[in-house]
Design a protein around this motif. Sequence first.
Motif, short mmCIF file in Angstrom:
data_model
loop_
_atom_site.label_atom_id
_atom_site.label_comp_id
_atom_site.label_asym_id
_atom_site.label_seq_id
_atom_site.Cartn_x
_atom_site.Cartn_y
_atom_site.Cartn_z
N GLY A 108 0.82 -1.21 0.00
CA GLY A 108 0.00 0.00 0.00
C GLY A 108 0.86 1.26 0.00
O GLY A 108 0.58 2.22 -0.73
N PHE A 109 1.94 1.26 0.79
CA PHE A 109 2.85 2.40 0.83
C PHE A 109 3.55 2.59 -0.52
O PHE A 109 3.64 3.71 -1.03
N LEU A 110 4.02 1.51 -1.12
CA LEU A 110 4.68 1.60 -2.43
C LEU A 110 3.72 2.07 -3.51
O LEU A 110 4.10 2.85 -4.40
N LYS A 111 2.47 1.63 -3.44
CA LYS A 111 1.47 2.08 -4.43
C LYS A 111 1.24 3.58 -4.29
O LYS A 111 1.11 4.29 -5.29
N LYS A 112 1.18 4.09 -3.04
CA LYS A 112 1.00 5.53 -2.84
C LYS A 112 2.19 6.31 -3.40
O LYS A 112 2.02 7.35 -4.05
N ILE A 113 3.40 5.81 -3.15
CA ILE A 113 4.60 6.49 -3.67
C ILE A 113 4.60 6.47 -5.19
O ILE A 113 4.85 7.50 -5.83
N LEU A 114 4.33 5.32 -5.78
CA LEU A 114 4.32 5.22 -7.25
C LEU A 114 3.22 6.09 -7.85
O LEU A 114 3.43 6.71 -8.90
N ARG A 115 2.07 6.14 -7.19
CA ARG A 115 0.98 6.99 -7.68
C ARG A 115 1.40 8.47 -7.64
O ARG A 115 1.15 9.22 -8.59
N ALA A 116 2.09 8.88 -6.55
CA ALA A 116 2.54 10.27 -6.44
C ALA A 116 3.60 10.58 -7.49
O ALA A 116 3.57 11.65 -8.12
N VAL A 117 4.54 9.67 -7.71
CA VAL A 117 5.57 9.88 -8.73
C VAL A 117 4.93 9.94 -10.12
O VAL A 117 5.30 10.79 -10.93
N PHE A 118 3.99 9.06 -10.38
CA PHE A 118 3.30 9.07 -11.67
C PHE A 118 2.56 10.38 -11.88
O PHE A 118 2.61 10.96 -12.97
N ARG A 119 1.88 10.88 -10.84
CA ARG A 119 1.16 12.15 -10.95
C ARG A 119 2.14 13.30 -11.18
O ARG A 119 1.86 14.22 -11.94
#
Length: 168
Positions: free
Chosen positions: A137-148
């Motif tokens: 869940g933490f990695l998905k949030k980080i990847l989502r933020a980087v993607f945005r």
Amino acid sequence: CGNRRAFVGWGGQRDLLFRFKKLLRWTVVPGIPLMPAFTIAEETLSFFRACLMGACLGVLYDGIRIFRIAVRCNGIVVFFQDLVYFLFVTLCTFSFVLAFHDGKLRVFLLAGELLGAVLYFFTVSLLLIRTARKMIGFLKKILRAVFRLITAPFRWFGRKLWTLFRKI
């Protein structure tokens, strides 16, 4: 004289029964001795090995579960993942029985595998899966933020183009 014959006949039968029991106990084929296959200590060691193998197979299944947490799978994919896993477990169990017990399947080996897997799933697995969920869940949030962050200029440009073409 009659009593003696009865006694000899009875003794002969008893002797024959004793020889037959001795033959069954120590040989399968007459002339080929049969040694006791495994001692209690060896069977106990095999039981603990089976428990360890059950726990290792549990770790492997947790790897599949963690993959399912990270990547959502539909029912058909889950079915085939489980099918491949259980075929692999069957192969491992067969190899284990073949290597350590000359191909003789014993109930205590299957019970050991089951016990090892159950103990693993109710102890270590709970912590592992809970930790994996949080990390994923933490990695998905980080990847989502980087993607945005990476796509922000393109989204801004797309909105400007959309408003421009909408006016036309």
